[in-house]
Scaffold this active site. Structure first.
Site, PDB file in Angstrom:
ATOM      1  N   CYS A 116       0.819  -1.220   0.000  1.00 20.28           N
ATOM      2  CA  CYS A 116       0.000   0.000   0.000  1.00 20.28           C
ATOM      3  C   CYS A 116       0.851   1.268   0.000  1.00 20.28           C
ATOM      4  CB  CYS A 116      -0.949   0.017   1.188  1.00 20.28           C
ATOM      5  SG  CYS A 116      -1.933  -1.470   1.306  1.00 20.28           S
ATOM      6  N   HIS A 257      -3.397   6.914   2.742  1.00 18.46           N
ATOM      7  CA  HIS A 257      -3.800   5.605   2.219  1.00 18.46           C
ATOM      8  C   HIS A 257      -5.202   5.301   2.742  1.00 18.46           C
ATOM      9  CE1 HIS A 257      -4.092   1.494   1.206  1.00 18.46           C
ATOM     10  NE2 HIS A 257      -3.828   1.026   2.413  1.00 18.46           N
ATOM     11  N   ASN A 287     -10.070  -0.498   0.247  1.00 21.82           N
ATOM     12  CA  ASN A 287      -8.606  -0.427   0.212  1.00 21.82           C
ATOM     13  C   ASN A 287      -8.113  -0.965  -1.143  1.00 21.82           C
ATOM     14  OD1 ASN A 287      -5.861  -0.817   0.548  1.00 21.82           O
ATOM     15  ND2 ASN A 287      -6.046  -1.716   2.588  1.00 21.82           N
TER      16      ASN A 287
END
Ligand code: UT7
Length: 330
Positions: A116, A257, A287
């Site tokens: 990520c 994020h 996500n």
């Protein structure tokens, strides 16, 4: 000779059309819209269509970023792709994207895996290569088809992730004190097993047993990752701001994020910066790992949330466990 600034010339993003809602998921696993929304802030996510690959999504995002920059694929001599869901184990998805986009053969093309945090790692890498003077224009892409590594029978993970892509075009500028001012990157390699795919790599190639056990899917110890994410993102944000003597209040917009709304809210609290300075789209996409930051950055720019002269802070955390922050002035 002064090192030139490295600036973002254009941004683009792409998400698949198929919307998967919490209510639909609650028909597949023992969960509810209420649980998913209150624990993560996610309402829905996008899922790539049949035959739609990471590289396909990346190409759409890259085309949009090139158009935004007023450039074409022929101008690109560096292509960095951050992904944990490459089209194939070999070769790099960057080479597949190069071919689909029409990036010339003299361009350097490679993938980078920092999960990520991958886009921030990729941006830092590309900017350092541009600063060397050996490259002129870079495409940095974060693209993921996480639906391909999610165990759709495992409620602790399948509700959290989605597919998508984001891209930026980066070039050099003579204007001082603009562009990527600095980054803080790091990793906690002692915590690999908190978020990983245990089998299927060279250490333990897939077998009929490992596949039957679902060991080629992503596994996460959510609570532990949550705590580390908040701490590492807060520290990475503070570190880069201190390095540049910038007070959090001077930041026009934070692009965090997008893993969990509660993580973003915790960072907002620790930095003492109100939530309206944080860009949030986790509710719509979940996500999307390496795609999350460039997708949010593109949406923030297109929504008019970033103006010339603004400071923007990017901050991320992911498997590895990696973390990264980047300070940008437009
Ligand atoms: O991108 C990389 C970084 N990733 C992250 O930052 C993710 C970090 N972690 C998280 O976002 C959160 O930890 C989660 C959203 C994954 C989980 O939230 P939580 O508040 O930490 O919940 P939990 O894991 O402690 O689970 C609480 C309860 C458990 O039941 P018991 O043991 O209390 O009876 C779980 O079994 O919720 C249960 N549960 C679910 N219930 C309904 C877990 N998943 C679900 C589900 N639906 N999907």
């Amino acid at each position: 000779m002064a090192i030139p600034s490295t600036v973002i010339l254009g941004t683009g993003s792409y998400t698949p059309k198929r919307v998967l809602t919490n209510d639909e998921l609650s028909k597949q696993v023992e969960t509810s819209d209420e649980w998913i929304r209150t624990r993560s802030g996610i309402r829905e996510r996008r899922i790539a269509g049949p035959g739609e690959s990471t590289s396909d999504m990346a190409v759409f995002a890259a085309q949009a970023a090139l158009a935004d920059a007023g450039l074409t694929a022929a101008d690109i001599d560096l292509l960095v792709v951050a992904t944990v869901t490459p089209d194939l184990p070999l070769p790099a998805t960057a080479c597949i994207i190069q071919h689909k986009l029409g990036v010339p053969s003299h361009a350097a093309c490679f993938d980078l895996n920092a999960a990520c945090s991958g886009f921030i790692y990729g941006l830092d890498t590309a900017c350092a290569m541009l600063s060397s003077g050996r490259y002129r224009k870079a495409l940095v892409i974060g693209a993921e088809k996480l639906s391909s590594i999610v165990d759709w029978k495992e409620r602790t993970t399948c509700v959290l992730f989605g597919d998508g892509a984001g891209a930026v075009v980066v070039g050099c500028s003579e204007e001082p004190n603009v562009g990527l001012l600095g980054t803080k990157l790091g990793a906690y390699g002692d915590s690999v097993e908190l978020l990983w795919i245990p089998k299927g790599g060279s250490n333990s190639p897939a077998t009929a047993e490992s596949i039957a056990a679902g060991d080629h899917f992503m596994k996460m110890k959510g609570k532990e990752v949550f705590k580390l994410a908040v701490r590492a993102m807060d520290e990475a944000a503070r570190d880069i701001l201190e390095q540049h003597s910038i007070h959090p209040d001077q930041i026009g917009l934070v692009i965090p994020h997008q893993a969990n709304l509660r993580i973003i809210e915790a960072i907002s609290k620790y930095l003492n910066l109100p939530m309206d300075r944080f860009f949030v789209n986790v509710d719509r996409y979940g996500n999307t790992s390496a795609a999350s930051v460039p997708l949010a950055l593109d949406e923030a720019r297109k929504a008019g949330r970033i103006k010339k002269g603004d400071y923007t802070l990017l901050v991320a955390f992911g498997a590895g466990l990696t973390y990264g922050s980047a300070l940008i002035r437009w």
